[in-house]
Scaffold this motif. Structure first.
Motif, mmCIF file in Angstrom:
data_model
loop_
_atom_site.group_PDB
_atom_site.id
_atom_site.type_symbol
_atom_site.label_atom_id
_atom_site.label_comp_id
_atom_site.label_asym_id
_atom_site.label_seq_id
_atom_site.Cartn_x
_atom_site.Cartn_y
_atom_site.Cartn_z
ATOM 1 N N ASP A 43 -59.902 -54.141 45.703
ATOM 2 C CA ASP A 43 -60.086 -54.909 46.999
ATOM 3 C C ASP A 43 -58.783 -54.991 47.615
ATOM 4 O OD1 ASP A 43 -60.513 -56.710 49.034
ATOM 5 O OD2 ASP A 43 -61.555 -57.973 47.838
ATOM 6 N N GLU A 44 -58.481 -54.022 48.233
ATOM 7 C CA GLU A 44 -57.096 -53.773 49.221
ATOM 8 C C GLU A 44 -56.697 -54.668 50.055
ATOM 9 O OE1 GLU A 44 -57.166 -49.871 50.960
ATOM 10 O OE2 GLU A 44 -57.679 -48.903 49.163
ATOM 11 N N ALA A 45 -57.834 -55.254 50.908
ATOM 12 C CA ALA A 45 -57.563 -56.244 51.746
ATOM 13 C C ALA A 45 -57.128 -57.640 51.091
ATOM 14 C CB ALA A 45 -58.620 -56.683 52.756
ATOM 15 N N ALA A 46 -57.862 -57.769 49.939
ATOM 16 C CA ALA A 46 -57.336 -59.284 49.332
ATOM 17 C C ALA A 46 -56.179 -59.137 48.771
ATOM 18 C CB ALA A 46 -58.477 -59.720 48.268
ATOM 19 N N TYR A 47 -55.654 -57.833 48.016
ATOM 20 C CA TYR A 47 -54.609 -57.576 47.625
ATOM 21 C C TYR A 47 -53.255 -57.799 48.453
ATOM 22 C CZ TYR A 47 -51.389 -55.942 44.003
ATOM 23 O OH TYR A 47 -50.350 -56.030 42.899
ATOM 24 N N CYS A 48 -53.603 -57.347 49.694
ATOM 25 C CA CYS A 48 -52.523 -57.756 50.815
ATOM 26 C C CYS A 48 -52.334 -59.125 51.256
ATOM 27 C CB CYS A 48 -53.043 -56.858 52.202
ATOM 28 S SG CYS A 48 -52.838 -55.016 51.980
ATOM 29 N N ASP A 49 -53.480 -59.690 51.348
ATOM 30 C CA ASP A 49 -53.597 -61.240 51.371
ATOM 31 C C ASP A 49 -52.633 -62.091 50.197
ATOM 32 O OD1 ASP A 49 -54.974 -60.865 53.813
ATOM 33 O OD2 ASP A 49 -56.874 -61.312 52.644
ATOM 34 N N ARG A 50 -52.883 -61.524 49.115
ATOM 35 C CA ARG A 50 -52.279 -62.221 47.835
ATOM 36 C C ARG A 50 -50.793 -62.065 48.116
ATOM 37 N NH1 ARG A 50 -52.701 -59.075 42.016
ATOM 38 N NH2 ARG A 50 -50.952 -60.201 41.198
ATOM 39 N N PHE A 51 -50.108 -60.952 48.528
ATOM 40 C CA PHE A 51 -48.806 -61.032 49.015
ATOM 41 C C PHE A 51 -48.286 -61.578 50.259
ATOM 42 C CE2 PHE A 51 -49.213 -58.365 45.168
ATOM 43 C CZ PHE A 51 -48.126 -58.558 44.612
ATOM 44 N N GLY A 52 -49.235 -62.146 51.046
ATOM 45 C CA GLY A 52 -48.882 -62.689 52.415
ATOM 46 C C GLY A 52 -48.534 -61.638 53.292
ATOM 47 N N LEU A 53 -48.918 -60.400 53.440
ATOM 48 C CA LEU A 53 -48.660 -59.525 54.557
ATOM 49 C C LEU A 53 -49.144 -59.959 55.920
ATOM 50 C CD1 LEU A 53 -48.084 -57.703 52.193
ATOM 51 C CD2 LEU A 53 -49.434 -55.911 53.172
ATOM 52 N N THR A 54 -48.379 -59.751 56.954
ATOM 53 C CA THR A 54 -48.696 -59.975 58.271
ATOM 54 C C THR A 54 -49.983 -59.197 58.437
ATOM 55 O OG1 THR A 54 -47.406 -58.050 59.263
ATOM 56 C CG2 THR A 54 -46.162 -60.300 58.865
ATOM 57 N N GLY A 55 -50.406 -59.629 59.651
ATOM 58 C CA GLY A 55 -52.079 -58.854 60.121
ATOM 59 C C GLY A 55 -51.455 -57.416 60.477
ATOM 60 N N GLU A 56 -50.244 -57.292 60.879
ATOM 61 C CA GLU A 56 -49.970 -55.523 61.270
ATOM 62 C C GLU A 56 -49.536 -54.975 60.051
ATOM 63 O OE1 GLU A 56 -47.467 -55.305 65.315
ATOM 64 O OE2 GLU A 56 -46.649 -57.031 64.080
ATOM 65 N N GLN A 57 -48.684 -55.349 59.268
ATOM 66 C CA GLN A 57 -48.708 -54.909 57.736
ATOM 67 C C GLN A 57 -50.040 -54.564 56.814
ATOM 68 O OE1 GLN A 57 -46.105 -57.817 56.243
ATOM 69 N NE2 GLN A 57 -44.209 -56.498 56.857
#
Length: 114
Positions: A43-57
């Motif tokens: 789950d790529e999107a959830a993994y990004c969210d887990r690390f607090g990436l910005t929307g652009e990142q």
């Protein structure tokens, strides 16, 4: 960023860029662990969210836009871990950064070594 961006524009990785990209680079560093790579693939999107990436990142990660990630604070050292996860080599990324094909970039490296 849009397709009109010049791949030859230099992105300077300085203190402000390091601060901007801290969470992105922390996530990419996590890819040293097989379990992290599997969690990302699940789950790529959830993994990004887990690390607090910005929307652009997050968008750049999901679009596989390495050059945009550099602009958003990514360190090439850590982004190489993400690129490896995608099956890209350092030469592939070098080609992206110089606006060349991977093969042309490799040939340039060979000629520079002569």
């Amino acid at each position: 960023m849009n397709a009109a961006r010049n791949p030859l524009d230099t992105v300077t990785f300085d203190g402000p860029k390091a601060t901007q990209g801290y969470n992105l680079n922390k996530m990419c560093y996590s890819f040293n662990e097989a379990s992290a790579r599997e969690a990302f693939k699940a789950d790529e999107a959830a993994y990004c969210d887990r690390f607090g990436l910005t929307g652009e990142q997050k968008e750049a990660i999901l679009k596989r836009d390495i050059l945009r990630l550099l602009e958003l604070g990514g360190s090439i050292y850590y982004l190489a871990k993400f690129a490896g996860l995608l099956g890209l080599s350092v030469q592939d990324v070098g080609g992206l950064q110089t606006g060349m094909s991977t093969e042309a970039f490799k040939e340039k490296l060979v000629r520079a070594g002569d």
